[in-house]
Design a protein around this motif. Structure first.
Motif, PDB file in Angstrom:
ATOM      1  N   ASN A  70      -2.841  -1.885  -5.833  1.00 43.17           N
ATOM      2  CA  ASN A  70      -3.144  -1.393  -4.487  1.00 43.17           C
ATOM      3  C   ASN A  70      -4.616  -1.661  -4.191  1.00 43.17           C
ATOM      4  O   ASN A  70      -5.502  -0.987  -4.722  1.00 43.17           O
ATOM      5  N   ASP A  71      -4.892  -2.659  -3.332  1.00 48.71           N
ATOM      6  CA  ASP A  71      -6.276  -3.052  -3.096  1.00 48.71           C
ATOM      7  C   ASP A  71      -7.020  -2.124  -2.144  1.00 48.71           C
ATOM      8  O   ASP A  71      -8.229  -2.280  -1.943  1.00 48.71           O
ATOM      9  N   LEU A  72      -6.329  -1.137  -1.549  1.00 49.97           N
ATOM     10  CA  LEU A  72      -7.035  -0.142  -0.741  1.00 49.97           C
ATOM     11  C   LEU A  72      -7.734   0.876  -1.634  1.00 49.97           C
ATOM     12  O   LEU A  72      -8.871   1.270  -1.372  1.00 49.97           O
ATOM     13  N   HIS A 107       0.811  -1.220   0.000  1.00 51.02           N
ATOM     14  CA  HIS A 107       0.000   0.000   0.000  1.00 51.02           C
ATOM     15  C   HIS A 107       0.845   1.272   0.000  1.00 51.02           C
ATOM     16  O   HIS A 107       0.452   2.275  -0.591  1.00 51.02           O
ATOM     17  N   THR A 108       1.969   1.243   0.697  1.00 51.63           N
ATOM     18  CA  THR A 108       2.820   2.428   0.790  1.00 51.63           C
ATOM     19  C   THR A 108       4.276   2.043   0.579  1.00 51.63           C
ATOM     20  O   THR A 108       4.684   0.908   0.830  1.00 51.63           O
ATOM     21  N   ILE A 109       5.067   3.038   0.135  1.00 51.75           N
ATOM     22  CA  ILE A 109       6.507   2.873   0.034  1.00 51.75           C
ATOM     23  C   ILE A 109       7.157   4.014   0.797  1.00 51.75           C
ATOM     24  O   ILE A 109       6.714   5.170   0.704  1.00 51.75           O
ATOM     25  N   VAL A 110       8.183   3.691   1.597  1.00 52.76           N
ATOM     26  CA  VAL A 110       8.822   4.671   2.464  1.00 52.76           C
ATOM     27  C   VAL A 110      10.292   4.803   2.081  1.00 52.76           C
ATOM     28  O   VAL A 110      11.004   3.786   1.947  1.00 52.76           O
ATOM     29  N   TYR A 111      10.746   6.052   1.912  1.00 50.58           N
ATOM     30  CA  TYR A 111      12.134   6.361   1.622  1.00 50.58           C
ATOM     31  C   TYR A 111      12.722   7.136   2.802  1.00 50.58           C
ATOM     32  O   TYR A 111      12.012   7.874   3.485  1.00 50.58           O
ATOM     33  N   LYS A 112      14.034   6.988   3.007  1.00 53.29           N
ATOM     34  CA  LYS A 112      14.692   7.728   4.088  1.00 53.29           C
ATOM     35  C   LYS A 112      16.088   8.152   3.670  1.00 53.29           C
ATOM     36  O   LYS A 112      16.838   7.367   3.079  1.00 53.29           O
ATOM     37  N   ARG A 113      16.420   9.403   4.005  1.00 50.98           N
ATOM     38  CA  ARG A 113      17.776   9.911   3.813  1.00 50.98           C
ATOM     39  C   ARG A 113      18.254  10.545   5.113  1.00 50.98           C
ATOM     40  O   ARG A 113      17.457  10.998   5.928  1.00 50.98           O
ATOM     41  N   SER A 114      19.591  10.586   5.278  1.00 50.13           N
ATOM     42  CA  SER A 114      20.158  11.132   6.509  1.00 50.13           C
ATOM     43  C   SER A 114      21.518  11.735   6.213  1.00 50.13           C
ATOM     44  O   SER A 114      21.950  11.823   5.057  1.00 50.13           O
ATOM     45  N   CYS A 115      22.215  12.113   7.283  1.00 48.98           N
ATOM     46  CA  CYS A 115      23.533  12.719   7.107  1.00 48.98           C
ATOM     47  C   CYS A 115      24.511  11.780   6.420  1.00 48.98           C
ATOM     48  O   CYS A 115      25.481  12.229   5.799  1.00 48.98           O
ATOM     49  N   SER A 116      24.291  10.482   6.516  1.00 50.10           N
ATOM     50  CA  SER A 116      25.188   9.522   5.871  1.00 50.10           C
ATOM     51  C   SER A 116      25.148   9.623   4.354  1.00 50.10           C
ATOM     52  O   SER A 116      26.026   9.111   3.661  1.00 50.10           O
ATOM     53  N   ASP A 117      24.117  10.316   3.815  1.00 51.14           N
ATOM     54  CA  ASP A 117      24.024  10.534   2.364  1.00 51.14           C
ATOM     55  C   ASP A 117      24.888  11.698   1.901  1.00 51.14           C
ATOM     56  O   ASP A 117      24.917  12.024   0.725  1.00 51.14           O
ATOM     57  N   GLY A 118      25.540  12.372   2.846  1.00 54.59           N
ATOM     58  CA  GLY A 118      26.322  13.548   2.487  1.00 54.59           C
ATOM     59  C   GLY A 118      25.551  14.840   2.585  1.00 54.59           C
ATOM     60  O   GLY A 118      26.072  15.900   2.232  1.00 54.59           O
ATOM     61  N   LEU A 119      24.308  14.788   3.064  1.00 52.86           N
ATOM     62  CA  LEU A 119      23.513  16.004   3.253  1.00 52.86           C
ATOM     63  C   LEU A 119      23.701  16.482   4.683  1.00 52.86           C
ATOM     64  O   LEU A 119      23.254  15.853   5.630  1.00 52.86           O
ATOM     65  N   ALA A 134      15.401  12.726   6.703  1.00 53.63           N
ATOM     66  CA  ALA A 134      14.259  13.086   5.874  1.00 53.63           C
ATOM     67  C   ALA A 134      13.593  11.811   5.392  1.00 53.63           C
ATOM     68  O   ALA A 134      14.277  10.888   4.942  1.00 53.63           O
ATOM     69  N   GLU A 135      12.269  11.763   5.504  1.00 53.14           N
ATOM     70  CA  GLU A 135      11.512  10.605   5.053  1.00 53.14           C
ATOM     71  C   GLU A 135      10.431  11.032   4.071  1.00 53.14           C
ATOM     72  O   GLU A 135       9.837  12.100   4.211  1.00 53.14           O
ATOM     73  N   LEU A 136      10.208  10.187   3.090  1.00 51.18           N
ATOM     74  CA  LEU A 136       9.138  10.374   2.127  1.00 51.18           C
ATOM     75  C   LEU A 136       8.299   9.108   2.121  1.00 51.18           C
ATOM     76  O   LEU A 136       8.799   8.020   1.815  1.00 51.18           O
ATOM     77  N   GLU A 137       7.021   9.231   2.479  1.00 51.78           N
ATOM     78  CA  GLU A 137       6.099   8.100   2.478  1.00 51.78           C
ATOM     79  C   GLU A 137       5.026   8.351   1.431  1.00 51.78           C
ATOM     80  O   GLU A 137       4.326   9.363   1.483  1.00 51.78           O
ATOM     81  N   LEU A 138       4.880   7.439   0.472  1.00 53.47           N
ATOM     82  CA  LEU A 138       3.956   7.608  -0.639  1.00 53.47           C
ATOM     83  C   LEU A 138       2.935   6.478  -0.661  1.00 53.47           C
ATOM     84  O   LEU A 138       3.280   5.302  -0.477  1.00 53.47           O
ATOM     85  N   PHE A 139       1.680   6.838  -0.905  1.00 54.71           N
ATOM     86  CA  PHE A 139       0.648   5.848  -1.184  1.00 54.71           C
ATOM     87  C   PHE A 139       0.862   5.367  -2.609  1.00 54.71           C
ATOM     88  O   PHE A 139       0.923   6.173  -3.537  1.00 54.71           O
ATOM     89  N   ARG A 140       0.986   4.055  -2.781  1.00 58.05           N
ATOM     90  CA  ARG A 140       1.321   3.515  -4.098  1.00 58.05           C
ATOM     91  C   ARG A 140       0.145   3.635  -5.067  1.00 58.05           C
ATOM     92  O   ARG A 140      -0.950   3.142  -4.787  1.00 58.05           O
ATOM     93  N   PRO A 141       0.345   4.289  -6.223  1.00 58.51           N
ATOM     94  CA  PRO A 141      -0.677   4.263  -7.261  1.00 58.51           C
ATOM     95  C   PRO A 141      -0.637   2.937  -8.014  1.00 58.51           C
ATOM     96  O   PRO A 141       0.317   2.171  -7.895  1.00 58.51           O
ATOM     97  N   GLY A 142      -1.689   2.675  -8.793  1.00 60.49           N
ATOM     98  CA  GLY A 142      -1.700   1.484  -9.619  1.00 60.49           C
ATOM     99  C   GLY A 142      -2.758   0.478  -9.215  1.00 60.49           C
ATOM    100  O   GLY A 142      -3.284   0.492  -8.096  1.00 60.49           O
ATOM    101  N   ALA A 143      -3.036  -0.438 -10.125  1.00 59.01           N
ATOM    102  CA  ALA A 143      -4.113  -1.416  -9.946  1.00 59.01           C
ATOM    103  C   ALA A 143      -3.824  -2.423  -8.846  1.00 59.01           C
ATOM    104  O   ALA A 143      -4.749  -3.072  -8.333  1.00 59.01           O
TER     105      ALA A 143
END
Length: 282
Positions: A109-111, A77-89, A98-107
């Motif tokens: 996703n049964d929700l 249903h969802t995909i979660v991304y994460k970045r931190s200081c270890s990325d060089g930011l 920093a986190e990005l959580e997205l509701f997955r589009p597409g057929a």
């Protein structure tokens, strides 16, 4: 699925989380912009946000790719991304996440199977060495906006979908925080160029059973469907129709409500700031 820049509606909340509670809570009405994009070749999402002076290297954009996916928090249903200081930011001082959580589009996703719109939450946590964390949360909906020339001219359609959000309040003693979930329903009259709707929400704090909240959506600013602009209870809603024939819609909202848990230790019912985003289809 996409390889383009999307139209987006975004609501913002910022606050300081310290050992003595939540402080300096601010929010803003939703804004509409082309602020979210996806590059299919690299499978990367890029989010553009207003410049934040806390981050020297994060001026106005941040991207997330396959290497940033948190597999243990992602699902069908969802995909979660994460970045931190270890990325060089690197922020000016302290630790950054920093986190990005997205509701997955597409057929698959049964929700809710979405083709032209979806929603997500972007959260920045900046931990300072002086015993408090700064949070910046952006709840946003994004999609392929329906061109004005392609908007239907007849009929009434009802859109139903899913809501996600977050709520908290300033409090140095008992700073309640709520995860927001629920449903959105909007009725669009394509002849009159008007809409009305309802947010049926649940606020969960982990301290008790979820609290039920119902927020009416009322159009403001005159009859027009170019942008779905309206009141969300005592706050604001901003949305858009999506797809070549307005099959879907997205939107975000920001408002204040009385604390659903009731009075605090002093018997006062304090206001809670709530921000959220939604997507729906007819």
């Amino acid at each position: 699925m996409f390889d383009r820049t999307f139209y987006a509606s975004s609501a913002m909340m910022q606050y300081r989380n310290a050992v003595d509670g939540v402080h300096d809570l601010t929010s803003a009405d939703p804004v509409m912009a082309q602020a979210f994009s996806y590059a299919a070749a690299t499978q990367r999402y890029t989010l553009r946000v207003a410049s934040n002076p806390l981050f020297s290297d994060l001026d106005e954009s941040i991207s997330f790719g396959p290497e940033n996916v948190l597999a243990n928090r992602s699902n069908a249903h969802t995909i979660v991304y994460k970045r931190s200081c270890s990325d060089g930011l690197q922020p000016k001082e302290g630790a950054f996440q920093a986190e990005l959580e997205l509701f997955r589009p597409g057929a698959d996703n049964d929700l809710l199977a979405l083709d032209y719109a979806s929603f997500g939450m972007y959260t920045v946590n900046f931990s300072q060495p002086r015993s408090y964390d700064l949070y910046d949360r952006r709840l946003f909906a994004y999609g392929v906006r329906t061109a004005v020339s392609d908007l239907p001219r007849t009929g009434v359609s009802t859109y139903t979908g899913i809501v996600s959000g977050f709520a908290t309040r300033n409090d140095s003693v008992y700073p309640r925080k709520y995860s927001i979930s629920g449903r959105i329903q909007i009725s669009v009259d394509f002849v009159a160029q008007t809409f009305t709707g309802t947010l049926t929400l649940k606020a969960t704090s982990g301290e008790s059973a979820p609290y039920d909240i119902i927020i009416p959506l009322t159009q403001t600013g005159g009859a027009s469907l170019t942008q779905l602009s309206g009141a969300a209870g005592q706050g604001r809603f901003a949305g858009f129709l999506a797809g070549p024939a307005a099959q879907e819609l997205g939107g975000s909202f920001s408002l204040q409500i009385p604390d659903p848990a009731g009075p605090d230790y002093a018997g006062i019912i304090n206001p809670v700031t709530l921000v959220g985003a939604a997507a729906a289809k007819r």
